[in-house]
Design a protein around this motif. Structure first.
Motif, short mmCIF file in Angstrom:
data_model
loop_
_atom_site.label_atom_id
_atom_site.label_comp_id
_atom_site.label_asym_id
_atom_site.label_seq_id
_atom_site.Cartn_x
_atom_site.Cartn_y
_atom_site.Cartn_z
N CYS A 50 0.86 -1.19 0.00
CA CYS A 50 0.00 0.00 0.00
C CYS A 50 0.90 1.24 0.00
CB CYS A 50 -0.91 0.00 1.22
SG CYS A 50 -2.13 1.36 1.17
N ASP A 82 0.30 3.85 1.69
CA ASP A 82 0.13 4.52 2.98
C ASP A 82 1.49 4.97 3.55
OD1 ASP A 82 -0.21 4.84 5.92
OD2 ASP A 82 -2.26 4.23 5.47
N HIS A 94 -2.00 -3.60 5.27
CA HIS A 94 -1.77 -3.12 6.64
C HIS A 94 -3.08 -2.83 7.34
CE1 HIS A 94 -2.70 1.18 5.78
NE2 HIS A 94 -2.44 0.77 4.55
N CYS A 141 -6.27 0.39 6.90
CA CYS A 141 -5.99 0.87 5.54
C CYS A 141 -7.11 1.82 5.06
CB CYS A 141 -5.86 -0.31 4.59
SG CYS A 141 -5.48 0.18 2.89
N GLY A 142 -6.73 3.04 4.71
CA GLY A 142 -7.70 4.03 4.26
C GLY A 142 -8.34 3.67 2.94
N ALA A 143 -7.57 3.04 2.05
CA ALA A 143 -8.13 2.64 0.76
C ALA A 143 -9.21 1.59 0.95
CB ALA A 143 -7.01 2.10 -0.14
ZN LIG Z 1 -3.51 1.32 2.88
#
Ligand SMILES: [Zn+2]
Length: 207
Positions: A60, A62, A113, A116-118
Motif C-alpha cells: 500500500c 500509505d 496493513h 488501511c484508508g483505501a
Molecule cells: Zn492502505
C-alpha cells in the motif's frame, strides 16, 4: 545488503524460502529496534553497477508503511511497488513481472496493513453507495470483491476486508499468465501475503 566490500553479486540467488526467511528476520529486527548498521554513502557507488533485489513487494502507498524500514533493508534489496490498496493492476503486474523475471527476485509479497484508508473507502463506497471524485473510484471498484468476500466471512468488516484483499491479490499474482504462474509452478517464485500491524510494526503472514 550490498556493501562496498561486497559488490552487487547476485545476492538474490537464493531459494524463495530463504528470501522469505531473510525478509521476516529483517522485520523482527525492526520490531525489536535492532537495526543493521548502514553506510548509505558507501553503498551508493556500488549500486551504480546493478541491483539484485531478493524480494519484490506490492505494498500500500500509505505513508505509515515503509517497506525498507519495516524489513530493515537497504537500497538494492527490495523491489518495492506501491499503490493505495495494494491491488494488482495491469501496470503493477508488469512491474512485478519485471522484478521476478528480469531482476530474478525469488519472492513477491503483497503487503497490506491494518487501518488501511483505501480499504475503508472501498467499504464506504459499497455500504453507503458513495462515489469518490476523480479517479479515486477506481480503487474502490478494484477492492469491491474483497469487501464482498469479507461480508460473507463475518467479524470486523475492515479487518476482514484487509485480509481478503491481500489473499485475493496473492492468488491473482500466482495465477497470472504467462510469466508468474509458470515461475510458481517451477518452484522458482513464492508469492505470499503480509499484514503490517501499524501498532507493533510486525508483519504477519496471512497468505
Ligand atoms: Zn492502505
Amino acid at each position: 545488503m550490498a556493501t562496498a566490500s561486497h559488490p552487487p553479486i547476485p545476492e538474490n540467488v537464493m531459494t524463495p524460502e530463504a528470501a522469505l526467511k531473510r525478509l521476516l528476520e529483517g522485520n523482527a529486527r525492526y520490531v525489536a529496534g535492532e537495526f543493521n548498521d548502514r553506510d548509505y554513502s558507501e553503498t551508493r557507488a556500488v549500486l551504480t553497477q546493478g541491483q539484485n533485489p531478493y524480494a519484490a513487494l506490492l505494498s500500500c502507498a500509505d505513508s505509515r508503511v515503509s517497506p525498507e524500514l519495516c524489513f530493515d533493508e537497504g537500497r538494492g534489496d527490495l523491489f518495492v511497488n506501491r499503490l493505495a490498496g495494494n491491488y494488482v493492476s495491469l501496470d503493477m503486474l508488469a512491474s512485478l513481472e519485471y522484478g521476478a523475471v528480469v531482476l530474478k527476485a525469488p519472492l513477491i509479497m503483497v503487503l497490506g496493513h491494518t487501518e488501511c484508508g483505501a480499504v475503508k473507502s472501498a467499504i464506504t463506497a459499497e455500504k453507503d453507495h458513495f462515489d469518490f471524485p476523480g479517479h479515486i473510484q477506481t480503487i474502490t471498484t478494484q477492492l469491491r470483491s474483497a469487501v464482498k468476500a469479507a461480508e460473507k466471512s463475518g467479524g470486523d468488516l475492515l479487518a476482514a476486508t484487509i485480509v481478503e484483499n491481500i489473499k485475493i491479490n496473492v492468488d491473482n499474482l500466482k495465477d497470472s499468465t504467462p510469466l508468474l504462474r509458470r515461475l510458481v509452478e517451477q518452484g522458482k517464485l513464492l508469492v505470499v501475503g503480509g499484514l503490517y500491524h501499524l501498532d507493533s510494526g510486525k508483519v504477519e503472514l496471512v497468505a
